[in-house]
Design an enzyme around this catalytic site. Structure first.
Site, PDB file in Angstrom:
ATOM      1  CG  HIS A  70     -22.307  -5.201 -73.881  1.00  8.73           C
ATOM      2  ND1 HIS A  70     -21.075  -5.336 -74.499  1.00  8.73           N
ATOM      3  CD2 HIS A  70     -22.111  -5.605 -72.602  1.00  8.73           C
ATOM      4  CE1 HIS A  70     -20.169  -5.798 -73.631  1.00  8.73           C
ATOM      5  NE2 HIS A  70     -20.780  -5.967 -72.464  1.00  8.73           N
ATOM      6  CD  GLU A 105     -19.232 -11.821 -72.284  1.00 10.92           C
ATOM      7  OE1 GLU A 105     -19.818 -11.662 -71.209  1.00 10.92           O
ATOM      8  OE2 GLU A 105     -17.993 -11.775 -72.393  1.00 10.92           O
ATOM      9  CE1 TYR A 125     -12.171  -9.321 -69.724  1.00 14.50           C
ATOM     10  CE2 TYR A 125     -13.902 -10.610 -70.763  1.00 14.50           C
ATOM     11  CZ  TYR A 125     -13.284  -9.397 -70.541  1.00 14.50           C
ATOM     12  OH  TYR A 125     -13.775  -8.262 -71.126  1.00 14.50           O
TER      13      TYR A 125
END
Ligand code: GBH
Length: 461
Positions: free
Chosen positions: A124, A169, A297
């Site tokens: 991450h 991501e 989001y």
């Protein structure tokens, strides 16, 4: 309450909360940890709002016990955390730091003891700085380095981890790290960004096989997929290109063994057009997965620039003839992101399910940032966050009703934390953190989430 008044989730639906290592741990050079690109970037003047850094963050390196107690209070079945690669391999290659493994053993054992399944992300965003010095994600060799790291993690923790996520991501890693430069390593070079895109995928594929060899737990990847909404028919083609640049360049190679045809010839967005694909790459990248993780989001509205070349109110120019639009009438968060719950249902039904079919899907992040404050009686009454949460859960429930096999939902985030380039100014937590004292306070949204988790249902009103 009768079942008619609630949206019930399927039996066994997995409720969770998520964080990431650099955003919460602190302990930036504790017990043998090497520096990461985020240590370097956050200590570079002008890169992070207010000059904030993750040296201490939520101090979870020492306070993980409190974090686990909070997870118990929420009643969640799983905690999504990430491993700091340089805490485990200080230079990203070779030598393993036993004390780094010890830290994650303490956290993982604490979770298992509390009856909370560890869902572990290998990467991450906190790349060992030594690997960046060797070219980082733009160097193809990183696929092997990451495979070795995955094997170390699999061997150390694979007996207790409930599910693995290779990368968080990759689009943000490549695009925001190497094209925009708003994130570490702060590079602005489309050629390096498109190389990073391909190498991230190769690294993911190598990690899948390394984890398979050392752990029986399910393996997936987490993508942040975009929903592009064209406001006029002419903007539809532009929206399709934007979706190919963000979604297609990850979904297509993983699930279809190719890069998007729509980007053929575009060497600054397609790794195929840029000449990065070698024989056998798609076999590595396409290693079968057990689930897809999806972070969501906000949707994105797009239009064409008016003939006079002047953006109208709410429009931001994004190209020679295109604009990004903030439509009237939608709420907007502290991050300036739109609130439109129906878009997560559209994402799951229109974009995800046609590619993943029967493969389980987890929402591995969803949440919102607001200008939270503690009232005089010591509460955080974050009504906007509650509305966002309810709206998005209702929409996820709708996608399940549409037939999308969504198996779980992880709220972003357990804690207010280091929000990357925004530092500590932007709060996403279900738990408020006073960064001066490290005191943690369950927000009202945390109480609401706990009641949803306990009921496995969302009250309709
Ligand atoms: C995630 O990234 C990260 O995984 C997590 O670490 C982070 O803390 C969290 O989100 C909150 O930021 O400008 O309206 O078009 C999110 C990455 C990429 C989210 C682009 C929103 C654009 C919205 N994002 N994006 S908009």
């Amino acid at each position: 309450m009768s079942t008619d008044d609630q949206l019930r989730f399927p039996d066994g639906f997995l409720w969770g909360a998520a964080t990431a290592a650099y955003q919460i741990e602190g302990g930036a050079d504790a017990e043998g940890k090497g520096p990461s690109i985020w240590d370097t970037f956050s200590h570079t003047p002008g890169k992070v709002f207010h000059g904030d850094n993750g040296d201490v963050a939520c101090d979870s390196f020492h306070r993980y016990g409190e974090d686990i107690a909070l997870l118990k209070r929420l009643g969640v079945g799983s905690y999504r955390l990430s491993l700091s690669w340089p805490r485990i391999q200080p230079t990203g290659r070779g030598e393993v730091n036993a004390k780094g493994l010890d830290y994650y053993n303490r956290v993982i054992d604490g979770l298992v003891e509390a009856g909370i399944e560890p869902s572990v992300t290998l990467y991450h965003w906190d790349l060992p700085q030594a690997l960046q010095d060797a070219g980082g994600w733009a160097n193809r060799d990183i696929a092997d380095w990451f495979g070795e790291f995955a094997a170390i993690a699999g061997e150390a923790f694979g007996d207790r981890v409930s599910r693995w996520i290779t990368l968080n991501e990759p689009w943000v890693v490549a695009h925001v790290g190497y094209r925009d430069g708003r994130h570490a390593p702060g590079i602005q070079d489309p050629a390096l960004a498109v190389a990073a895109n391909h190498h991230l995928l190769l690294a993911h594929g190598n990690a899948v096989s390394a984890l398979r060899a050392s752990s029986a737990a399910p393996v997936g990847i987490t993508l942040n997929l975009t929903v592009e909404r064209p406001v006029t028919p002419e903007a539809a083609a532009h929206a399709a290109v934007l979706e190919a640049r963000q979604n297609g360049v990850y979904l297509d190679p993983i699930f279809h063994g190719r890069y998007p045809e729509l980007l053929d010839g575009d060497a600054s967005f397609s790794p195929a057009a840029a000449g990065h694909v070698r024989d056998g790459d798609f076999e590595i990248i396409g290693a079968p997965l057990d689930f897809l993780g999806v972070n969501f989001y906000a949707p994105h509205y797009v239009g064409m620039l008016h003939a006079d070349g002047e953006p109208r109110r709410g429009e931001t120019v994004t190209g020679p003839d295109t604009v990004s639009i903030q439509p009237d009438g939608l709420p907007i968060t502290a991050m300036n992101w739109l609130v439109e719950p129906g878009s997560i249902r559209e994402l799951l039904t229109r974009i995800v399910a046609p590619v993943t079919g029967a493969l389980p899907v987890y929402i591995t992040e969803n949440g919102s940032s607001w200008h939270d404050y503690v009232t005089q009686d010591g509460q955080v009454n974050d009504l906007e966050r509650i509305a966002y949460l309810r709206g998005h859960l209702a929409a996820v429930h709708g996608a399940i009703a549409d037939g999308v096999p969504v198996k779980g939902y992880f709220a972003w985030s357990l804690l207010d934390n280091f929000e990357w380039a925004e530092g500590y100014a932007k709060r996403f937590g279900l738990v408020y953190v006073d960064f001066a004292t490290q005191e943690r306070l369950l927000k009202r949204s945390g109480e609401v989430y706990a009641s949803i988790v306990a009921a496995n249902a969302l009250p309709k009103a």
